[in-house]
Design a protein around this motif. Structure first.
Motif, short mmCIF file in Angstrom:
data_model
loop_
_atom_site.label_atom_id
_atom_site.label_comp_id
_atom_site.label_asym_id
_atom_site.label_seq_id
_atom_site.Cartn_x
_atom_site.Cartn_y
_atom_site.Cartn_z
N ARG A 1 0.72 -1.11 0.03
CA ARG A 1 -0.03 -0.11 0.10
C ARG A 1 0.64 1.29 -0.15
NH1 ARG A 1 -3.69 -3.53 2.68
NH2 ARG A 1 -2.74 -3.31 4.79
N ALA A 2 1.99 1.15 0.85
CA ALA A 2 2.80 2.46 0.76
C ALA A 2 3.45 2.64 -0.50
CB ALA A 2 3.93 1.99 1.73
N ALA B 1 0.84 4.00 -2.72
CA ALA B 1 0.25 5.40 -2.55
C ALA B 1 1.10 6.60 -2.87
CB ALA B 1 -0.08 5.65 -0.79
N TRP B 2 2.57 5.93 -3.10
CA TRP B 2 3.70 6.76 -3.66
C TRP B 2 3.87 6.90 -4.92
CZ3 TRP B 2 7.48 4.39 -6.19
CH2 TRP B 2 8.65 5.11 -6.35
N ARG C 1 -10.05 1.22 -3.29
CA ARG C 1 -9.06 1.10 -2.11
C ARG C 1 -7.81 2.01 -2.30
NH1 ARG C 1 -7.56 -2.01 2.45
NH2 ARG C 1 -6.55 -0.53 3.46
N LEU C 2 -7.49 1.92 -3.66
CA LEU C 2 -6.04 2.55 -4.20
C LEU C 2 -6.53 4.10 -4.05
CD1 LEU C 2 -3.21 2.92 -5.02
CD2 LEU C 2 -3.78 2.17 -7.13
N GLU D 1 -8.53 5.61 -2.21
CA GLU D 1 -8.78 6.30 -0.81
C GLU D 1 -7.25 6.30 -0.60
OE1 GLU D 1 -11.25 3.48 1.47
OE2 GLU D 1 -9.75 3.23 2.72
N LEU D 2 -6.39 5.48 -0.64
CA LEU D 2 -5.00 5.58 -0.27
C LEU D 2 -4.28 6.67 -0.75
CD1 LEU D 2 -3.61 1.95 -0.69
CD2 LEU D 2 -3.90 2.95 1.56
N ARG D 3 -4.57 7.17 -1.97
CA ARG D 3 -3.93 8.39 -2.55
C ARG D 3 -4.89 9.63 -2.33
NH1 ARG D 3 0.04 6.67 -6.59
NH2 ARG D 3 0.00 8.75 -7.32
#
Ligand SMILES: [Zn+2]
Ligand SMILES: [Zn+2]
Length: 266
Positions: free
Chosen positions: A186-187, A190-191, A227-228, A230-232
């Motif tokens: 996920r990290a 997100a990056w 989900r991605l 939301e992460l971003r």
């Protein structure tokens, strides 16, 4: 919504009983299209046949590292499939030292032969890499990737992601992104630069939460996408638009005009 599943095995036998329903659910979930990948000669043929029959399906042809020993003799067949309509990439190809189903020397040779096919045809590649990063980068340093490619189901470190981006690869993220223990993935997701990420399912494998452990299917890419997003910190629509544009650019697809139907899981 406008999702794109850049990696699934929807032409495979796991979907023989209900493929029409599975595709209908994908369009209902808002997918603009999907890319059916091959693992050997026969599955690449099947992916192409499906793509030829379905306006929102494209295909890739390749020998998977698991099949490298059994199907090395099928690379000629892969070449023949690459000549057919709607085959837009060489894949999936790569190195898998976790399972080691084929001797590593054979995996390396089969990968190099197919990278060469992709370079000569200026096609992007779809790479499967597991516990083989050093050998992958060594091979890529000696190869040409004129049309780029994707490291599918990316679960590596940020450093590996940086190296992959440097050599022109995109990063493909699938259901693992939703798994409880996947903070590292996920990290990285997100990056990573927004213009270098793709969404995928790898269906029938690796279904996202809440379907984890069940048969995966292309419609579920929407869940990973949400989900991605939301992460971003993006709206799902924005992430869908960006990742689908990335897929269209990398695989040089002309998506059918008009928005796909809204509804279903969206
Ligand atoms: Zn794979
Ligand atoms: Zn796959």
């Amino acid at each position: 919504m406008n999702w794109f599943d850049t990696h699934c095995h929807v032409a495979g036998e796991a979907f023989d009983a209900d493929r029409a329903e599975v595709l209908a659910r994908a369009w209902q979930a808002g997918l603009a299209g999907l890319l059916a990948v091959g693992s050997d000669g026969a599955s690449s043929r099947a992916a192409q046949a499906l793509a030829a029959a379905q306006p929102r399906v494209w295909a890739a042809a390749g020998v998977h590292p698991h099949q490298a020993a059994a199907a090395e003799g099928e690379i000629g067949e892969i070449e023949a499939v690459l000549d057919l309509p709607r085959v837009v990439a060489v894949g999936e190809i790569g190195l898998d030292y976790h399972y080691d189903f084929a001797p590593r020397a054979v995996q390396l040779r089969v990968l190099e032969r197919q990278l060469d096919l992709a370079a000569r045809r200026r096609l992007p590649v779809i790479l499967h890499v597991r516990e083989a990063e050093e050998d992958l980068f060594r091979v890529l340093a000696g190869a040409r990737l004129p049309a780029g490619g994707v490291w599918h189901c990316f679960t590596g470190t940020r450093e590996a992601a940086e190296r992959a981006l440097e050599v022109g690869l995109h990063l493909g993220f699938g259901g693992i992104l939703t798994f409880r223990g996947a903070d590292g993935v996920r990290a990285v997701a997100a990056w990573a630069p927004l213009d270098r990420i793709l969404l995928e399912t790898d269906a029938p494998y690796l279904a996202p939460v809440p379907w984890r452990g069940r048969r995966n299917e292309p419609a579920f890419v929407a869940e990973t996408g949400r989900r991605l997003a939301e992460l971003r910190g993006l709206a799902p629509e924005e992430l869908a638009r960006a990742t689908t544009a990335n897929a269209a650019r990398l695989f040089r697809l002309t998506l059918p005009a008009g928005e796909p139907a809204e509804g279903g899981a969206s």
